[in-house]
Design a protein around this motif. Sequence first.
Motif, short mmCIF file in Angstrom:
data_model
loop_
_atom_site.label_atom_id
_atom_site.label_comp_id
_atom_site.label_asym_id
_atom_site.label_seq_id
_atom_site.Cartn_x
_atom_site.Cartn_y
_atom_site.Cartn_z
N SER A 75 53.62 60.08 37.02
CA SER A 75 54.85 60.70 36.54
C SER A 75 55.09 60.43 35.06
O SER A 75 55.72 61.23 34.37
CB SER A 75 56.03 60.23 37.38
N VAL A 105 61.59 68.70 41.25
CA VAL A 105 62.44 68.09 42.28
C VAL A 105 61.87 66.75 42.74
O VAL A 105 62.57 65.74 42.78
CB VAL A 105 62.60 69.05 43.50
N VAL A 106 60.58 66.73 43.05
CA VAL A 106 59.98 65.55 43.65
C VAL A 106 59.74 64.44 42.61
O VAL A 106 59.99 63.27 42.87
CB VAL A 106 58.64 65.93 44.33
N ARG A 108 60.85 64.42 39.17
CA ARG A 108 61.95 64.15 38.22
C ARG A 108 63.28 63.94 38.92
O ARG A 108 64.25 63.52 38.29
CB ARG A 108 62.10 65.35 37.27
N GLY A 109 63.35 64.32 40.20
CA GLY A 109 64.62 64.18 40.90
C GLY A 109 65.67 65.19 40.45
O GLY A 109 66.87 64.98 40.62
N ASP A 111 68.03 68.35 40.70
CA ASP A 111 68.56 68.94 41.93
C ASP A 111 68.07 70.38 42.07
O ASP A 111 67.69 71.03 41.11
CB ASP A 111 70.09 68.83 42.00
N LYS A 112 68.10 70.84 43.34
CA LYS A 112 67.44 72.10 43.68
C LYS A 112 67.96 73.29 42.87
O LYS A 112 67.19 74.16 42.46
CB LYS A 112 67.62 72.39 45.18
N GLN B 129 53.57 61.33 47.51
CA GLN B 129 54.24 62.61 47.27
C GLN B 129 53.26 63.76 47.48
O GLN B 129 53.61 64.79 48.08
CB GLN B 129 54.79 62.65 45.83
#
Lengths: 242, 218
Positions: A75, A105-106, A108-109, A111-112, B129
């Motif tokens: 990441s 989303v996965v 960086r978090g 939101d959708k 993930q």
Amino acid sequence: MTLVCVKDLHKSFGDLEVLKGVDLDVAPGEVVAIIGRSGSGKSTLLRCLNQLEQHDGGDIEIAGQRLDADAMAPSDLSRNVGMVFQSFNLFPHKTVGENVMLAPVVVRGVDKLEAARVAREVLDKVGMLEKFDAYPAQLSGGQQQRVAIARALAMKPKVLLCDEVTSALDPELVGEVLRVLEALAEEGMTLILVTHEMKFAHDVADRVVFMHHGRIHEQGDPKTLFNHPSTPELKQFISAVL
Amino acid sequence: MIEFTLWDIVRNLLLAARWTIVLSLIAFIGGASLGLLFTVLRLSGNRLLKVMIGIYVDVFQGTPLLMQLFLAYFGTAALGFNVSAWAAASIALTLFTSAFLCDIWRGCLEAVPRGQWHASRVLGMDYLQTMRHVILPQALRLSVPPTVGFSVQVIKGTALASVIGFVELTKAGTMLNNATFAPFTIFALVALIYFALCYPLSRYSRYLERRLYDAGMR
Ligand SMILES: Nc1ncnc2c1ncn2[C@@H]1O[C@H](COP(=O)(O)OP(=O)(O)OP(=O)(O)O)[C@@H](O)[C@H]1O
Ligand SMILES: [Mg+2]
């Protein structure tokens, strides 16, 4: 100021030394085209830049961050470097929109809702917005590759690596992908592309790098390089591909 | 000697077929659970576990199911354990199924192209993930047709449990044949019942495979 700084890069696969000391500096906004014969180490260089391969010697610094496989999570790297592959590698079980939204989303978090907004923005940029809900299998190769570019852009990388992104395409689909890359270049995106499209390298790149036997053999601005190659190897390469 | 009408024969066979179905379900559910556990352990990255599971799979794939049943029944008896035919058949078929499913599922995980790992990696996803969002959903879809297809092998495999005295469809057929001496009728009926159990599954498996193909995943 440099965005990508490669110093004396070495990489071997077993006994085979593929990169024998590569030095390369890329400025922000610069478009660098890498050309060279098959096996000269072009893909390996790109794969070291995004740590799909770990280099054995030398240094890579991208946006001030030194690449060090042991100290880095995937990441961290994706913050700076995006990549588009020859074979698209879209996720076949996800729609176009989901392909683009997944990593933000996965990883960086995000939101959708925000991810969907960014996805529409980048898909619009590559002309694929109307296919938001389609699956990759329903798209042509050129369309899939444009989605792959959008997927990389959604992570807002500082530099985008492209490894022969038009080589798997039917000739009539090459143009639409090259046009997207050209638009990105004009927008100021930093691009490092391995390509066999000499016309594209000539017209769009700020600099062309000729790799030969694991080294940068010659480099310069495209006009000079293509019209007045100074080494016999490049002369031979150009006459062979043109 | 008692007279058996055709209906008597069919009725007895159908009653015995229940045990074929029950044994198949036990073997399949038990085998799938165990196979899943082994698949996960194999992925955990522990070298020793990986080698041991590999050996386990090779042993069960490389020996006849009949020998596995003999060992589970007579072998345990010789060691002083009193294992019923039921238990022996369930255990042997469960282990047999787990080994095959574990191998089928490993194949499905490996069938997801390397490029999917690379793409996930350069997008910043880590191992878990990538597994969760990219690899497993695809492997799961790939695994359904061969898994359903293998369930047919399990059903047919239960026939071997007849040799350790477990009364399922095949054993019931043999017993009825001893009483009626109508082998053609009886074994044709036995085969027909197996076919009725297996054929829909084969068809379903083929249908699922087609659907995968259409979805562009092959
Ligand atoms: N993972 C690997 N293991 C072993 N050898 C490899 C590996 N990847 C690349 N090589 C070898 O390294 C050399 C350089 O490969 P590379 O893919 O970088 O060449 P390239 O310049 O991109 O060529 P092409 O134009 O054909 O894509 C080749 O000889 C190749 O066989
Ligand atoms: Mg290459």
